[in-house]
Design an enzyme around this catalytic site. Structure first.
Site, PDB file in Angstrom:
ATOM      1  N   SER A  29      18.685  77.951  17.630  1.00 54.47           N
ATOM      2  CA  SER A  29      19.464  78.434  16.499  1.00 54.47           C
ATOM      3  C   SER A  29      19.292  79.934  16.350  1.00 54.47           C
ATOM      4  CB  SER A  29      19.003  77.739  15.211  1.00 54.47           C
ATOM      5  OG  SER A  29      19.577  78.356  14.074  1.00 54.47           O
ATOM      6  N   TYR A  51      11.980  75.654   9.802  1.00 50.83           N
ATOM      7  CA  TYR A  51      13.056  75.611  10.799  1.00 50.83           C
ATOM      8  C   TYR A  51      13.067  76.883  11.639  1.00 50.83           C
ATOM      9  CZ  TYR A  51      17.752  74.758  12.680  1.00 50.83           C
ATOM     10  OH  TYR A  51      18.830  74.538  13.518  1.00 50.83           O
TER      11      TYR A  51
END
Length: 254
Positions: free
Chosen positions: A162, A178
């Protein structure tokens, strides 16, 4: 826990100046017949689209999913797998080996999202869970998948990362669990390339963008099919660069 990985927000940089032009144009497999792929988190979202795409290209595809009740695309085989459990990882790779006799592609896609809070407000249990699923899990999968992968002519590993883990981006806005684990996943990709690239392994990270999945939410600007396009493309590399971070088939900054 979500069984698909996606950028929670579209925070990636575009192709840095000259980065795309500095990489060798890859040679792709047009047909994956006879090859075997394992895709984690393949029951929905990006993972499901990747598994479907690889199946349509002729590969035998195993979906690593946590439950025997999860619906899978037609023609995709089930490998019951919680990536946070080492025994499950070993059992899944054993299943692939016993049934298919080989492994050509590993797509580490399964992940959990972030807490949304800044670090000082994030529960330690949430940090532990994200590290276990988003980083430890893919590392264990690589550990056990490398021996069968390296027996093949062109082994590939695709780590679905990501832009939220990109060091080139401002790391603010919460979700430290995350962000940190996706940065770590990119580190795993670089390690794999450095350690095994000269043995033929092509390992890459990819940011799928902000995708409309359970994790990404309904406001995301990309469909799962759009998010799966570049990971699928990377899984088709027959001869191409490794150790890079991609988005929309272009190299982006780490």
């Amino acid at each position: 826990m979500s069984d698909d990985a996606d950028a929670v927000e579209d925070g990636s940089a575009g192709d840095p100046a000259g980065a795309g032009s500095q990489t060798t144009e890859p040679v792709l497999y047009d047909d994956l017949s006879g090859q075997v792929a394992l895709v984690t988190g393949a029951n929905r979202g990006i993972g499901r689209e990747i598994a479907t795409n690889l199946r349509d290209l002729g590969a035998t595809v195993y979906a690593g999913v946590r439950s025997v009740t999860y619906d899978l695309p037609d023609g995709v085989r089930r490998a019951t797998l919680d990536v946070s459990q080492e025994g499950d990882v070993q059992d899944a790779l054993n299943t692939v080996g016993e049934e298919a006799g080989r492994l050509d592609v590993l797509v580490n896609n399964a992940a959990v999202g972030g807490s949304g809070e800044p670090l000082h407000e994030t529960r330690t249990a949430d940090l532990d869970h994200a590290i276990s699923v988003n980083l430890r899990g893919p590392t264990l999968l690589c550990k056990y998948a490398l021996p069968p992968l390296l027996r093949q002519e062109t082994p590939r590993i695709v780590n679905v990362s990501s832009g939220m883990g990109a060091l080139d981006e401002p790391q603010s806005g919460g979700s430290p669990d995350y962000r940190i684990t996706k940065t770590g996943l990119n580190g795993l990709t670089r390690y794999l390339d450095g350690e095994y690239g000269d043995q033929g392994l092509i390992a890459n990270s990819v940011c799928p963008g902000w995708v409309r999945t359970e994790m990404g939410g309904e406001e995301a600007d990309r469909s799962p099919a759009e998010g799966a396009a570049t990971p699928t493309w990377l899984a088709r590399f027959r001869d191409g660069p490794g150790g890079l971070f991609w988005r929309d088939r272009s190299v982006i900054e780490w």
